[in-house]
Design a protein around this motif. Structure first.
Motif, short mmCIF file in Angstrom:
data_model
loop_
_atom_site.label_atom_id
_atom_site.label_comp_id
_atom_site.label_asym_id
_atom_site.label_seq_id
_atom_site.Cartn_x
_atom_site.Cartn_y
_atom_site.Cartn_z
N PRO A 10 -11.69 -3.88 137.66
CA PRO A 10 -12.25 -3.49 136.37
C PRO A 10 -13.78 -3.60 136.38
CG PRO A 10 -10.40 -4.98 136.08
CD PRO A 10 -10.72 -4.97 137.53
N GLU A 11 -14.43 -2.58 135.83
CA GLU A 11 -15.89 -2.58 135.77
C GLU A 11 -16.35 -3.14 134.43
OE1 GLU A 11 -17.58 1.05 137.40
OE2 GLU A 11 -15.76 1.41 138.57
N GLY A 12 -17.66 -3.31 134.29
CA GLY A 12 -18.21 -3.95 133.11
C GLY A 12 -17.66 -3.46 131.78
N PRO A 13 -17.59 -2.13 131.57
CA PRO A 13 -17.08 -1.64 130.28
C PRO A 13 -15.66 -2.10 129.98
CG PRO A 13 -18.27 0.09 131.44
CD PRO A 13 -18.14 -1.05 132.41
N GLY B 179 -21.39 -8.65 133.18
CA GLY B 179 -20.91 -7.84 134.29
C GLY B 179 -19.40 -7.76 134.30
N LYS B 180 -18.80 -8.22 135.40
CA LYS B 180 -17.35 -8.18 135.54
C LYS B 180 -16.69 -9.53 135.20
CE LYS B 180 -17.77 -4.68 139.16
NZ LYS B 180 -17.49 -4.32 140.58
N HIS B 181 -17.45 -10.42 134.57
CA HIS B 181 -16.95 -11.75 134.23
C HIS B 181 -16.63 -11.84 132.74
CE1 HIS B 181 -19.33 -13.65 137.83
NE2 HIS B 181 -18.43 -12.75 138.21
N ALA C 55 -25.36 -5.52 137.12
CA ALA C 55 -24.18 -6.33 136.79
C ALA C 55 -23.21 -5.52 135.93
CB ALA C 55 -24.59 -7.60 136.06
N GLY C 56 -21.99 -5.38 136.43
CA GLY C 56 -20.97 -4.62 135.72
C GLY C 56 -20.67 -3.29 136.35
N SER C 57 -21.54 -2.81 137.23
CA SER C 57 -21.31 -1.53 137.89
C SER C 57 -20.22 -1.65 138.94
CB SER C 57 -22.61 -1.02 138.53
OG SER C 57 -22.38 0.22 139.18
N GLY C 58 -19.40 -0.62 139.04
CA GLY C 58 -18.36 -0.56 140.04
C GLY C 58 -18.31 0.81 140.68
#
Length: 243
Positions: free
Chosen positions: A2-5, A48-50, A148-151
């Motif tokens: 899963p990415e940031g959004p 980000g992804k957290h 941060a959050g990009s995938g």
């Protein structure tokens, strides 16, 4: 992964747990579960992804990794990594990483590089890019210390929209193109968030998993590029290689 959004959507989905007291905590997460009992959630954040579930003196950090999932007031037959039980609710996380952060979050996270943060700072991100001139564009967009959050979805779509070949070196990008890359990463993250909420994200993909370039009407290249070896979908005709 899963990415940031998607993590922002998760954060919003469980926002009503703020202020609720945990009656019991279970699961196979390698943390002190007894530390969570009778603790009240003070905030729910993301970086980000957290996913960050905050308490007065510590925070639970959840990373869904490649195959992590969650269920609200529902269960899978499998054992959860972490189950939080409340008076009338239950929150379950599966196949994910769970750790406890004891430091203040502002000492752990730089909110200015989180693509969806209100504190996001384009100039700071641009300065970070200038420090990695030899890094490939496809790797830079997956670097959580910069975007941060990009995938992988954001990477492929942003590179296509900015006409940048994934094997371009960051240091060879003209300043105008670097700024465009930074701004498009931010913009596409919000587009991703909006489309994901209405279940139309895949309909808007121009490059990711596509076989044909919508601009040139020729076959896309699909390769596993960079140090990350993640899938890249790109057009050799309209995405310029800066080298």
């Amino acid at each position: 992964m899963p990415e940031g959004p998607s993590i922002v959507i998760l954060k919003e989905a469980i926002s009503h747990f703020k202020g609720k007291k945990i009656l019991a905590a279970s699961g196979y997460a390698k943390i002190d579960l007894s530390k969570l009992k009778n603790k009240k959630i003070t905030a729910i954040k993301s970086w980000g992804k957290h996913l960050l579930i905050c308490f007065n003196t510590f925070t639970i950090r959840i990373h869904l990794l490649l195959f992590g999932t969650y269920l609200i007031n529902n269960r899978k037959p499998a054992n959860p990594t972490l189950r939080l039980t409340f008076t009338n609710d239950e929150l379950n996380f599966y196949t994910c990483s769970v750790i406890i952060i004891d430091q203040p979050l502002n000492e752990v996270y730089d909110w200015e590089i989180d693509l969806l943060s209100d504190q996001w700072n384009a100039e700071k991100v641009l300065k970070q890019l200038k420090k990695i001139p030899d890094m490939l564009a496809c790797d830079a967009l997956l670097n959580q210390d910069i975007f941060a959050g990009s995938g992988n979805i954001i990477k492929n779509e942003v590179l296509f929209r900015t006409h940048i070949h994934p094997l371009s070196k960051v240091g060879k990008l003209p300043l105008k193109k670097k700024k465009e890359l930074v701004q498009e990463a931010r913009q596409y993250s919000f587009d991703f968030l909006e489309w994901k909420k209405t279940s139309v994200l895949k309909q808007h993909w121009l490059a990711h998993t596509r076989k044909t370039c919508p601009r040139c009407h020729i076959a896309f290249n699909k390769e596993y590029l960079g140090t990350t070896r993640r899938r890249s979908f790109f057009c050799n005709n309209c995405q310029f290689l800066y080298e």
